[in-house]
Structures are given as C-alpha cells and as structure tokens.
Enzyme design. Structure first.
Site, short mmCIF file in Angstrom:
data_model
loop_
_atom_site.label_atom_id
_atom_site.label_comp_id
_atom_site.label_asym_id
_atom_site.label_seq_id
_atom_site.Cartn_x
_atom_site.Cartn_y
_atom_site.Cartn_z
N TYR A 289 14.66 31.19 4.96
CA TYR A 289 13.52 31.83 5.66
C TYR A 289 13.74 31.86 7.17
O TYR A 289 14.21 30.88 7.75
CB TYR A 289 12.23 31.03 5.40
N LYS B 13 0.85 -1.21 0.00
CA LYS B 13 0.00 0.00 0.00
C LYS B 13 0.88 1.25 0.00
O LYS B 13 2.09 1.17 0.27
CB LYS B 13 -0.92 -0.01 1.23
N MET C 58 10.41 24.63 0.47
CA MET C 58 9.57 23.69 -0.27
C MET C 58 10.37 22.83 -1.25
O MET C 58 10.17 21.63 -1.35
CB MET C 58 8.46 24.45 -1.00
N ARG D 273 -10.73 -0.44 14.51
CA ARG D 273 -10.63 0.38 13.30
C ARG D 273 -11.64 -0.14 12.28
O ARG D 273 -12.54 0.56 11.90
CB ARG D 273 -9.19 0.33 12.77
C1 LIG Z 1 -0.40 -1.82 6.86
C2 LIG Z 1 -0.96 -3.09 7.37
C3 LIG Z 1 -0.12 -4.19 7.58
C4 LIG Z 1 1.39 -4.14 7.48
O1 LIG Z 1 1.93 -3.59 8.65
P1 LIG Z 1 3.52 -3.53 8.93
O2 LIG Z 1 3.60 -3.14 10.33
O3 LIG Z 1 4.06 -2.49 8.01
O4 LIG Z 1 4.05 -4.88 8.65
C5 LIG Z 1 -0.73 -5.40 7.93
N1 LIG Z 1 -2.08 -5.50 8.07
C6 LIG Z 1 -2.90 -4.43 7.90
C7 LIG Z 1 -4.37 -4.61 8.10
C8 LIG Z 1 -2.37 -3.19 7.56
O5 LIG Z 1 -3.19 -2.15 7.41
#
Ligand SMILES: *Cc1c(COP(=O)(O)O)cnc(C)c1O
Length: 382
Positions: free
Chosen positions: A267, A39, A315, A138
């Site tokens: 800045y 992801k 930036m 969650r």
């Molecule tokens: C992001 C995520 C993971 C991976 O987590 P890591 O700590 O990066 O290994 C696993 N399961 C879910 C549901 C996640 O959202």
C-alpha cells in the site's frame, strides 16, 4: 511438529521467566514476598502458563488488572492469592470476587461501603487491599486521608484488610526526587498507623523499577511486572540483575518473488525496488501486533541472516528483502522480535517513541503462544 501449522506465532521461554524470578528474588530479603504481575495476559506471554512458572520459581502472589483475568487463573487451577489492581465497584463484581476468592483493591470509602453492603447480603468475607495515592493520582485515597480510610475499613466486618499499598509515578527516571517524596508520604501514613496500633499485615509500593533501584522501599512485598519478562524498566537499571527476554515472534514465508528495478511494494508504494531484487511475503501484520509504524524501519532474521522489512506493513502480511539469502522457500521461518532477530522490545519501543510494556502488550491473541524451554545463555548462574 505442531508449529508447522501456524502462519505466525509467539514462542515463550518459561525457563527464562523462571530465571528472571530467581534473579529478581536475589535482590529481596528472604522474608519479602514477590507478587508477579501477570495482567494483560502476562504482558502478552500467556497468563496461565506464566503464572504457573513464576509460582514454581518462588513468586507467592499474583497481580492482575481485571476480574476476568483473575477468574481465568482460578479456572486453570491456580490457588495462589490474586490481587486485582484495577477498581471494581459493581455488585456483580463484588460477588464474582467472593466466589473466585480474588482480592480487590479498595480505593475510596464509597467503594468500601458497596463491598460492605454486598458482602453482608451474601454472607461472605473478602481480603482487601487499600490503595493510598501518594502522587500517582490514578487510584486510591489521598495519603492525608489514609488514616481515616483505614479506620473505616477496619470497622467493616466482611472486609479483612490484607495490605496497604501505593504506586510510584516516576520509579524508572534517573531523578529520584518525586519517588522519594512519594515514599516519604507512604512512610508517614505507616508511622501514624503504627502509633495507633493499626498497621495492615502487608505493605508494598515497589514496581520493577523501584525494587531494582532501592532496597529500602521493598517493605513486605514487591509487585514485579516487566522484569519477569526479561526487560529493564530503564537503561540505568541494567547493572542490577541479569534478565533474559522470554518472548520470540515468528512467522512463515508464504511467497517468494523476483522483482525488477522500479517495482513498488504494498500500500502507498512506500518502497520502490532500486534494482532487481528478490522479495518474500510473510504472514504477519499489524493485526498480529507488528506495529505499522515500523514499516521500512526494521530488520528481521531469515536463515540466521538479518534482512530488511520493505514496504508498508499491512493488517495480516508484510514483505522482506531476501535478495541475499540463497534457497529461500515458502514455509521458511522469519524471526521478527527476540531470538536471532537481533531486535528487542526496547528497540521497537525506541523507534515508535513508546515503552517496551506497550510493545509486549501489543501482540494479539491471533498469535498462538507456544511454550518452549530453551536453555538460556546465563542459565548456569541460577
Ligand atoms: C502494572 C503494575 C505494576 C507492575 O509494573 P512494572 O513496571 O511492570 O513492574 C505494579 N503495580 C501496579 C499497581 C501496576 O498497575
């Protein structure tokens, strides 16, 4: 060289990522599958290239957060099963999931019924993954309602239950008590399902931290993110396997200038030269993902030597102190993170009071990702 064109870029060492997959797999039973979590553009490393590399190295599943992330992988020709970890509820999302053969997370009965309705209408079947909330709060149905939920979904003909899963809230902490409570709740659900002959094909609950910490929790699959990218979820897990960071952030010098004592830089004038100095301007800034909060707090590497970053990071640009570096020229490369910089994502996370995950995800798309296959220090251990 292609690299010459870029003002700033990220080098991703796919060999390191493959090495990390093999290291992580060494913790698993041969029958346990490794889902590579890719992801957020593979935690900033480039989702398509990373996905191809991890599959070559032995990962059998991919996990992403969103439907567009899954579609990107399908469009690149990736055929491995892809789990969408986030919630998807709209009819158009259900249709996209069916069209691209993605596999959704189903978190509650209402969502299951939306899927049922849309899939019946378009005459499609989809493999789904049921999320049980054992304490993360969650996504997912509460563990006490899991049995009713599984039964409901198993009666919907267009939804094929591929797995049952949960997620830990504290797997990276030294105190395991809450992780073990969550594990007991998950185990209770599974035991009840088994008694009723209803166990889904796959069970999984581990992220990187949990998989490193406790082999008893691996079940049929582990979902590994951070570890793929060569970082440890916590310092007490560092002796489990050898991991190699895969990402290096580099940028070019665009100007070199002698300044006199008392000259202020950038800045807010947060840096004032205490003596005559030589400074260089570098073409990278917070819009690229170098956090502004690191201003005047980090060192970077030029010609293999570590020098101070000075003045407020802006930036698109920032300044460094090159007083002690002979022959610094426009076009020279500066390493900010990884490589010879001496900086890790953990170092920056500590300075910023955050976690390495956020540092890695912070690098923006303005930085081209360049794949390199540099030999890594521990390669012989593969
Ligand atoms: C992001 C995520 C993971 C991976 O987590 P890591 O700590 O990066 O290994 C696993 N399961 C879910 C549901 C996640 O959202």
């Amino acid at each position: 060289m292609l690299k010459q064109k870029h003002r700033a870029w990220i080098e991703v060492n796919l060999l390191a990522i493959k090495y990390n997959v093999q290291q992580l797999k060494s913790l698993l039973n041969p029958a346990t599958e490794l889902m590579a979590i890719v992801k957020a553009d593979a935690y900033g490393h480039g989702a398509v290239e990373v996905s191809q590399a991890v599959i070559e190295a032995g990962a059998s599943w991919l996990g992403v957060a969103t439907i567009p992330e899954g579609i990107q992988l399908r469009n690149a020709g990736i055929t491995a099963p892809i789990l969408i970890l986030g919630a998807t509820n709209a009819a158009d999302e259900v249709k996209a999931i069916a069209e691209y053969r993605l596999q959704p997370t189903i978190c509650n009965p209402k969502q299951a019924l939306i899927y049922h309705e849309v899939l019946s209408m378009i005459g499609e079947q989809v493999a789904v993954h049921l999320k049980i909330d054992t304490g993360m709060s969650r996504l997912g149905v509460d563990w006490q309602e899991a049995i009713t939920f599984v039964k409901l979904v198993q009666h919907l003909p267009n939804l094929e239950v591929a797995s049952l899963y949960s997620h830990f809230a504290t797997a990276d902490e030294r105190d395991r008590s809450f992780m073990h409570l969550q594990a007991r709740r998950f185990e209770e659900v599974i035991a009840t399902l088994r008694r009723e002959g209803l166990t889904p094909p796959l069970l999984h609950i581990c992220n990187t931290a949990a998989m490193m910490d406790d082999r008893q929790l691996h079940y049929d699959m582990v979902r590994t993110g951070l570890g793929l990218y060569g970082l440890y979820p916590a310092s007490h897990l560092k002796d489990t396997v050898d991991l190699q960071p895969a990402l290096t952030v580099k940028a070019r010098i665009t100007q070199v200038k002698e300044i006199t004592a008392g000259t202020s830089i950038s800045y807010g004038r947060s840096f004032i030269a205490p003596e005559d100095m030589k400074m260089a301007t570098v073409a990278i800034g917070y819009a690229d993902g170098i956090p502004r909060g690191l201003s005047n707090r980090i060192r970077v590497a030029v010609h293999g030597q570590r020098v101070r970053q000075i003045g407020t990071i802006t930036m698109d640009q920032c300044a460094i102190d090159v007083t002690d570096i002979p022959d610094v020229n426009i076009g020279d490369t500066v390493t900010f993170l990884g490589g010879d910089s001496g900086n890790t994502a953990d170092d920056w996370a500590n300075l910023l009071n955050t976690i390495s995950w956020e540092v890695l995800c912070g690098f923006k798309h303005r930085l081209p990702r360049i794949n390199v296959t540099e030999a890594i220090a521990c390669q012989q251990r593969i």
